[in-house]
Scaffold this motif. Structure first.
Motif, PDB file in Angstrom:
ATOM      1  N   ASP A 149     -10.129   0.434  -4.127  1.00  0.00           N
ATOM      2  CA  ASP A 149      -9.832  -0.913  -4.608  1.00  0.00           C
ATOM      3  C   ASP A 149      -8.885  -0.851  -5.801  1.00  0.00           C
ATOM      4  OD1 ASP A 149     -10.369  -3.842  -4.594  1.00  0.00           O
ATOM      5  OD2 ASP A 149     -11.192  -3.418  -6.573  1.00  0.00           O
ATOM      6  N   ARG A 150      -9.063   0.138  -6.649  1.00  0.00           N
ATOM      7  CA  ARG A 150      -8.156   0.307  -7.792  1.00  0.00           C
ATOM      8  C   ARG A 150      -6.751   0.693  -7.334  1.00  0.00           C
ATOM      9  NH1 ARG A 150     -11.411   3.889 -12.384  1.00  0.00           N
ATOM     10  NH2 ARG A 150     -13.142   2.436 -12.721  1.00  0.00           N
ATOM     11  N   LEU A 151      -6.701   1.667  -6.421  1.00  0.00           N
ATOM     12  CA  LEU A 151      -5.399   2.251  -6.064  1.00  0.00           C
ATOM     13  C   LEU A 151      -4.606   1.388  -5.090  1.00  0.00           C
ATOM     14  CD1 LEU A 151      -4.157   4.990  -6.981  1.00  0.00           C
ATOM     15  CD2 LEU A 151      -6.574   4.674  -7.562  1.00  0.00           C
ATOM     16  N   LEU A 152      -5.281   0.813  -4.082  1.00  0.00           N
ATOM     17  CA  LEU A 152      -4.555   0.084  -3.046  1.00  0.00           C
ATOM     18  C   LEU A 152      -3.869  -1.144  -3.604  1.00  0.00           C
ATOM     19  CD1 LEU A 152      -7.052   0.283  -0.031  1.00  0.00           C
ATOM     20  CD2 LEU A 152      -5.065   1.705  -0.508  1.00  0.00           C
ATOM     21  N   ASN A 158       3.402  -0.139   2.511  1.00  0.00           N
ATOM     22  CA  ASN A 158       3.466   0.852   3.578  1.00  0.00           C
ATOM     23  C   ASN A 158       2.714   2.135   3.268  1.00  0.00           C
ATOM     24  OD1 ASN A 158       5.011  -0.840   5.134  1.00  0.00           O
ATOM     25  ND2 ASN A 158       6.956   0.016   4.453  1.00  0.00           N
ATOM     26  N   ALA A 159       2.209   2.280   2.040  1.00  0.00           N
ATOM     27  CA  ALA A 159       1.504   3.510   1.673  1.00  0.00           C
ATOM     28  C   ALA A 159      -0.007   3.343   1.691  1.00  0.00           C
ATOM     29  CB  ALA A 159       1.953   3.965   0.285  1.00  0.00           C
ATOM     30  N   ARG A 160      -0.488   2.122   1.795  1.00  0.00           N
ATOM     31  CA  ARG A 160      -1.931   1.894   1.684  1.00  0.00           C
ATOM     32  C   ARG A 160      -2.713   2.557   2.809  1.00  0.00           C
ATOM     33  NH1 ARG A 160      -0.772  -4.271   0.348  1.00  0.00           N
ATOM     34  NH2 ARG A 160      -0.274  -4.059  -1.859  1.00  0.00           N
ATOM     35  N   GLU A 161      -2.194   2.420   4.021  1.00  0.00           N
ATOM     36  CA  GLU A 161      -2.917   3.011   5.140  1.00  0.00           C
ATOM     37  C   GLU A 161      -2.976   4.529   5.008  1.00  0.00           C
ATOM     38  OE1 GLU A 161      -3.412   4.293   9.452  1.00  0.00           O
ATOM     39  OE2 GLU A 161      -1.409   4.061   8.623  1.00  0.00           O
ATOM     40  N   GLY A 162      -1.940   5.107   4.409  1.00  0.00           N
ATOM     41  CA  GLY A 162      -1.939   6.549   4.190  1.00  0.00           C
ATOM     42  C   GLY A 162      -3.053   6.992   3.262  1.00  0.00           C
ATOM     43  N   TYR A 163      -3.356   6.174   2.245  1.00  0.00           N
ATOM     44  CA  TYR A 163      -4.466   6.493   1.349  1.00  0.00           C
ATOM     45  C   TYR A 163      -5.789   6.516   2.110  1.00  0.00           C
ATOM     46  CZ  TYR A 163      -2.413   6.574  -3.336  1.00  0.00           C
ATOM     47  OH  TYR A 163      -1.728   6.939  -4.469  1.00  0.00           O
TER      48      TYR A 163
END
Length: 711
Positions: A149-152, A158-163
């Motif tokens: 929740d902090r990072l996303l 386009n990088a969220r799914e990678g996390y």
């Protein structure tokens, strides 16, 4: 192995150089030594690795102090080595110490803290202390959810799914342990895990857009900007660990930043019921409070991997006599289940398949998917379902048992995207007009002015000459045939609504424009859209990017860094004329409404959206995330219930279903009941009694929480 040996040789060289240059206790020398020991461990040189780890840990502690993050790293590495050496008591002691130091020095959500926690869980699993391992995994899962929740929030779209993919192994390990244990407690934990994680990507995307919209309000812009800055600081400090400014008080700084974020979110939540509902914490206990109202079951599916094998599990809640109990349903071979679902979808849509073939394939799918659920819920016939993976595009109601009884005949199903859908919320349900858009003129030249198109053409020509942009791609390759049946369907519905003297706005042909939805003054009570829906594949040539999905086998998981919400949408007037200029003209009325744009529509409290278009229920399937497409986006935009289609149906079949559905809806039936009763009646029709017709449309949401009934 060869790469590991090369890495070992490299670290030996680096270590020797730094040893000569800086001495044995220099931080660089110790880093090289620790990295060398890690490579030795992976090569199976365990005794050598232990000696080097112990020496490095001793020197780091003496040189840097017990609270330095390098000391934490060496302690974790040593504990993991002890697991490999089957010295499990030593591993547990070492890793417990590492976790305590990491939490104290770095905070609960630093990467090293997660490393220590995951390693401790593995040590307990290896020692067969499964209940203790589950507790550690559960705590890690809770913290990882907070971390995401902090990072996303501050990560590019386009990088969220990678996390999420990066940390998926932690999730798999946790769910695998719960599957091993089984029982009521495991069932409850599975439901809790789904509530926290399922649909997280789209939820964050929606919340980011909501904050952007709130920032347009002069009274809220400063608060929104302060929240964005605080979230960035919190994410940065979470990842970095102690800095020169926070040394010795890092955890306190993290706590204060988190408190500030929560305070600012509360301020914005008071101004937006949609945002307040989105950020609310939801527990299994809240779902229990809904289920106890009647005998019912709640079945939440989760896809996961265990030992490299695809599996499926369901957390089950069963309410009988005012008491709620939990259970677990295991699907050890997810691949076989997925093949059965794909085959059934394929046969249903195959005009050449005879009734016996469809029946037989449907019975196989029933046995694999539904029979295990029946064994858990017994005689309960009122069931809430939260699908995952391929099950998101399965017509559950069309599953059929050996007695040739369809699920729709034996059970009253409610399809949800998350357990959150079941809960009462603070939305004020819209009492606005009915808005109906049907049969757009895709070739219309009245949507975008010729001056704007000429200007766009000029910009594009210049870009091409400069080599900035290539030819048409993606959305620019869209082209649609007219849908006379959609217009006829829309006019039939208009007549039904008029008979009931309901207020409505209607748009056909040139008037059925995208901007109608973008410029809604207030949320409509009901929105009906009869047009082409589309979904573009992530990697394909231009002409093949329209996903026909006549075969369920075409569904796939996308590569990282791709946003499927920009590849799913609805077509409106003028799209064929404007397609080649998409991106160079105003997106508010370019003829394409993408799923991402849906998130920004004024639909908070809209009771029902009907997407009477081909395959509007489809999209990109993400395990643990559902289907990324139109259906989910309309729900995130604040719509209580959404009706969409699983495949393309004939105009006549769609009109027959929609006509009967609206007849019931306008006579006061809740939307879900109206659709179910329509489908049951169609089953008895010689003309429409085929699963291909009656099971093509599904409704997602819960009328209990929506309160949707026309009075």
């Amino acid at each position: 192995m060869e790469q590991l040996e090369d890495a070992r040789d490299m670290f030996v060289t680096v270590h020797d150089q730094w040893l000569r240059q800086f001495g044995a206790d220099h931080q660089n020398t110790l880093k090289a030594a620790n990295n060398l020991a890690r490579v030795q461990r992976r090569l199976g040189q365990l005794s050598e690795a232990e000696a080097l780890f112990l020496d490095t840990l001793t020197r780091r502690t003496a040189t840097l102090g017990a609270d330095h993050l390098d000391v934490v790293r060496s302690t974790i590495d040593l504990g993991e080595l002890y697991i490999d050496m089957d010295r499990l008591p030593e591993a547990e002691i070492t890793l417990t110490k590492a976790l305590e130091r990491a939490e104290y020095v770095l905070g609960e959500q630093h990467p090293y803290t997660f490393d220590a926690m995951n390693a401790l869980a593995r040590a307990k699993e290896a020692a067969r202390k499964y209940p203790e391992a589950i507790d550690v995994r559960a705590l890690g899962f809770q913290r990882r959810s907070e971390y995401l929740d902090r990072l996303l929030w501050v990560t590019g779209e386009n990088a969220r799914e990678g996390y999420l993919r990066l940390h998926r192994p932690e999730f798999n390990a946790y769910i695998s342990l719960l599957a091993r244990e089984g029982g009521a407690e495991a069932g409850k934990r599975i439901v809790e895990a789904s509530l926290k994680r399922k649909g997280l990507l789209l939820k964050v995307t929606s919340e980011v857009q909501q904050i952007a919209q709130l920032s347009n309000d002069p009274e809220l812009s400063a608060t929104a900007a302060e929240l964005e800055a605080a979230r960035k600081d919190l994410a940065s400090m979470t990842l970095s660990g102690p800095t020169s400014e926070t040394q010795g008080r890092h955890t306190e700084v993290l706590y204060e930043l988190e408190r500030k974020v929560n305070e600012l979110q509360g301020l914005l939540g008071r101004a937006s019921v949609r945002y307040r509902s989105s950020i609310a914490n939801v527990t299994a206990g809240a779902i229990e409070s809904v289920l106890v109202a009647r005998d019912s079951a709640f079945v939440d599916f989760l896809a996961y991997e265990d030992g490299g094998k695809d599996k499926l599990i369901a957390g089950v809640m069963i309410s009988e006599g005012g008491e709620v109990r939990y259970d677990v349903v295991l699907y050890p071979d997810r691949s076989a289940l997925e093949e059965a679902v794909i085959e059934y979808r394929t046969y249903i849509q195959d005009e050449g398949a005879d009734d016996d073939e469809i029946l037989e394939v449907g019975q196989v799918a029933h046995e694999l998917v539904w029979q295990p659920v029946l064994e858990a819920i017994g005689d309960i016939d009122y069931v809430y379902l939260v699908p995952d993976g391929i099950l998101n595009v399965l017509p559950f109601n069309a599953l059929v048992d050996l007695d040739e009884t369809y699920v729709i005949q034996s059970h009253d199903l409610h399809i949800l995207t998350s357990g959150r859908d079941l809960l009462p919320n603070e939305y004020r349900l819209a009492d606005g007009e009915y808005v109906i858009l049907a049969g757009p003129n895709y070739d219309s030249e009245e949507v975008v002015s010729q001056d704007e198109l000429l200007a766009a053409q000029g910009r594009r020509s210049t870009a091409l000459q400069l080599g900035i942009r290539g030819g048409a791609s993606g959305l620019r390759g869209l082209n649609f045939e007219p849908l006379p049946g959609a217009e006829q369907e829309g006019r039939l519905i208009v007549d039904r609504v008029a008979e009931q003297e309901r207020s409505q706005q209607t748009y056909f042909q040139d008037e059925a424009q995208e901007e109608i939805l973008a410029q809604l003054d207030e949320p409509p009570q009901l929105l009906h859209v009869a047009t082409h829906g589309f979904f573009l594949e992530a990697d394909d040539t231009l002409r093949k990017r329209l996903l026909k999905l006549q075969r369920g086998a075409d569904l796939h998981v996308p590569p990282p860094g791709d946003n499927p919400l920009l590849r799913a949408g609805l077509a409106f007037a003028g799209i064929n004329t404007n397609a080649q200029f998409l991106g160079d003209i105003d997106t508010v009325n370019d003829g394409v409404l993408t799923a991402l744009e849906v998130l920004g529509l004024n639909l908070t409290g809209t009771r029902l959206v009907v997407l009477s278009a081909c395959e509007t229920g489809l999209g990109e399937i993400h395990e643990g995330e559902g289907v990324y497409g139109l259906r989910r986006s309309f729900q995130e935009a604040g719509v209580a219930e959404v009706i969409s289609s699983l495949w393309e149906v004939s105009d006549a079949g769609t009109q027959a279903l929609m006509t009967d559905f609206y007849e019931r809806l306008l006579n006061g039936h809740p939307a879900r009941e109206a659709l179910r009763e329509t489908q049951l009646e169609m089953m008895d029709s010689p003309e429409w009694g085929y699963p291909y017709i009656w099971s093509a449309f599904m409704i997602v949401g819960s009328y209990e929480s929506a309160g949707y009934s026309i009075q």
